[in-house]
Design a protein around this motif. Sequence first.
Motif, PDB file in Angstrom:
ATOM      1  N   ILE A 186      36.919  28.395  38.932  1.00 19.76           N
ATOM      2  CA  ILE A 186      37.266  29.770  39.332  1.00 19.76           C
ATOM      3  C   ILE A 186      38.762  29.986  39.155  1.00 19.76           C
ATOM      4  O   ILE A 186      39.211  30.981  38.593  1.00 19.76           O
ATOM      5  N   GLU A 187      39.532  29.000  39.602  1.00 20.32           N
ATOM      6  CA  GLU A 187      40.981  29.138  39.521  1.00 20.32           C
ATOM      7  C   GLU A 187      41.439  29.281  38.081  1.00 20.32           C
ATOM      8  O   GLU A 187      42.268  30.131  37.748  1.00 20.32           O
ATOM      9  N   LYS A 188      40.873  28.448  37.198  1.00 20.26           N
ATOM     10  CA  LYS A 188      41.269  28.483  35.788  1.00 20.26           C
ATOM     11  C   LYS A 188      40.883  29.821  35.154  1.00 20.26           C
ATOM     12  O   LYS A 188      41.676  30.453  34.448  1.00 20.26           O
ATOM     13  N   LEU A 189      39.625  30.248  35.415  1.00 22.50           N
ATOM     14  CA  LEU A 189      39.129  31.486  34.813  1.00 22.50           C
ATOM     15  C   LEU A 189      39.991  32.674  35.227  1.00 22.50           C
ATOM     16  O   LEU A 189      40.434  33.476  34.392  1.00 22.50           O
ATOM     17  N   LEU A 190      40.246  32.759  36.542  1.00 22.51           N
ATOM     18  CA  LEU A 190      41.026  33.895  37.024  1.00 22.51           C
ATOM     19  C   LEU A 190      42.489  33.781  36.601  1.00 22.51           C
ATOM     20  O   LEU A 190      43.162  34.789  36.400  1.00 22.51           O
ATOM     21  N   GLY A 191      42.953  32.535  36.432  1.00 24.20           N
ATOM     22  CA  GLY A 191      44.310  32.348  35.912  1.00 24.20           C
ATOM     23  C   GLY A 191      44.434  32.926  34.516  1.00 24.20           C
ATOM     24  O   GLY A 191      45.426  33.576  34.174  1.00 24.20           O
ATOM     25  N   MET A 192      43.380  32.708  33.700  1.00 18.57           N
ATOM     26  CA  MET A 192      43.379  33.270  32.346  1.00 18.57           C
ATOM     27  C   MET A 192      43.369  34.790  32.399  1.00 18.57           C
ATOM     28  O   MET A 192      44.069  35.471  31.643  1.00 18.57           O
ATOM     29  N   ALA A 193      42.554  35.301  33.301  1.00 23.55           N
ATOM     30  CA  ALA A 193      42.473  36.762  33.429  1.00 23.55           C
ATOM     31  C   ALA A 193      43.836  37.325  33.818  1.00 23.55           C
ATOM     32  O   ALA A 193      44.284  38.337  33.274  1.00 23.55           O
ATOM     33  N   GLU A 194      44.514  36.643  34.730  1.00 20.57           N
ATOM     34  CA  GLU A 194      45.816  37.114  35.164  1.00 20.57           C
ATOM     35  C   GLU A 194      46.807  37.108  34.009  1.00 20.57           C
ATOM     36  O   GLU A 194      47.553  38.063  33.795  1.00 20.57           O
ATOM     37  N   HIS A 195      46.777  36.034  33.251  1.00 17.33           N
ATOM     38  CA  HIS A 195      47.697  35.912  32.129  1.00 17.33           C
ATOM     39  C   HIS A 195      47.512  37.073  31.161  1.00 17.33           C
ATOM     40  O   HIS A 195      48.460  37.657  30.659  1.00 17.33           O
ATOM     41  N   ARG A 196      46.235  37.405  30.947  1.00 18.67           N
ATOM     42  CA  ARG A 196      45.932  38.480  30.013  1.00 18.67           C
ATOM     43  C   ARG A 196      46.384  39.836  30.580  1.00 18.67           C
ATOM     44  O   ARG A 196      46.986  40.650  29.873  1.00 18.67           O
ATOM     45  N   LEU A 197      46.131  40.039  31.872  1.00 22.23           N
ATOM     46  CA  LEU A 197      46.497  41.324  32.483  1.00 22.23           C
ATOM     47  C   LEU A 197      48.007  41.489  32.585  1.00 22.23           C
ATOM     48  O   LEU A 197      48.515  42.603  32.652  1.00 22.23           O
TER      49      LEU A 197
END
Lengths: 250, 261
Positions: free
Chosen positions: B212-223
């Motif tokens: 979860i942390e990795k996935l949302l970290g990627m999402a944050e990076h993109r946003l």
Amino acid sequence: MIKLRGISKSFGRQQVLNHIDLTVTKGEVVVILGPSGSGKTTLLRCVNYLEKPSSGEIAIGDFSVNCKHARKKEIHQLRQKTAMVFQQYNLFRHKTALENVMEGLLVVKKLPKEDARKRSIALLEKVGLGSKLDAYPSQLSGGQQQRVGIARALAMEPEVILFDEPTSALDPELVGEVLAVIRKIAKEGITMIVVTHEMSFARDVANHVVFMDGGLIVEEGTPVEVFNHPREERTKQFLKRITPELNYSI
Amino acid sequence: MGEPFDFSYVWSFLPKLLSTLSTTLLIVVSSLLAGIIVGFIVALPRLYKVPVLRTLSEIYISFFRGTPILIQLFLFYYGLPEILKLVQVDVTRAPVLVFVILTYGLHTGAYMSEMIRASVTAVDKGQVEAAYAAGMTGYQAFTRIVLPQALAIAVPVFSNLVIALLKDTSLAFTLGVMEMTGKAQTLGAVTQHFIETYIALALIYLVISFSIEKLLGMAEHRLLRHEDRNSPVKKTFGIHRNRSYRRIIAEMESGKGGVGL
């Protein structure tokens, strides 16, 4: 032509604007001067209803709004006839320079994407940022951001552009590039109301200078009248403080 | 306690525990959805400073942030049917999962509303004014300008909340729900290999949390791609500046674990 009639505004018990009347003819560059707290920024923000006047009337062309009972739709129309350049640029930080300029064209003017794009690129080239189309605000200097802000305002083809101290937040060496752009568009006959502390700019570019103090228009006239032959004592004092090296008593 | 330690049990317990993963995930996902909806409803009166509703929101948030989740579970599971009985509504036959999801949903909603409020207020007001000045409506300004930026700011907090919720669901076993922790209890009791079941259980939670942390970290990076990480200003502050200031503010304002307001 823009006509402000009896614009008053108070924050709580403090009256910031006191029955202001101001007429701006088409193509005119109006510069509003005054000490801080004189109400000049508030007046500017009343013109596009970012600040709701307590009373008065705002007319742009043959469209007019009575501030006592302005409806949402009227405010919306008023805002489409004006554009604003902010002290803090206020660019949309999640959008590129190009997207910032296109946003209003797409969302408000409902232009097809390709048209909006072409027009925005042309405007960014005009303000000297043809090479920064895809840069985000965080990658631009203050001067560049403010020029994007100006292009964004121009894109909407408003009847008047309101400049709220457009160079006050800039490093001194970046002021020149922004003033140069404003000068350039002033020459094209776009109506502008500018609140600024740049006296030499006001002198060169303005057709009409307004001096405000204590929520009132103390004096107005051509730059020569106001700068060289101020009639009111308060104007003289203000000008003396701002440019002490010049003697205005002549 | 129980049989001598044998690590091979850990592997054999993994699939058995994973068979109840769906229950755990069902609780997490349903509570999250409920939490987001409740969070929005609760955040709005505070964002728009609506007089009475705002106070109600604050009381709600204080309660759910200020009391242990275990007590909340007991209150809802044992208390709610009693209260509803007074108004002639019988919920004693409702499945336990309903009470569990209701409790976790309301609990998460309190944190979500704080997250939403903090993220929306973190988007600078000047941009909203610019949107209005360009002639956008309130709705257009919110959806096109505020929301995309608020989302980016919210992601790190959201990530914390999801992980906290995932781990909190382990308490549902106290009401007899057969989710992963409940299953682990039974497996332990049957085989007498408690330590091995808990190791297997911890491994599963760890892997899910990490993903979860990795996935949302990627999402944050993109946003957050618009916030230039290599801009000259940030470079001068070195690597310590790669977490944006706003993100830190957002985390401080509604991180899990705060009490009251």
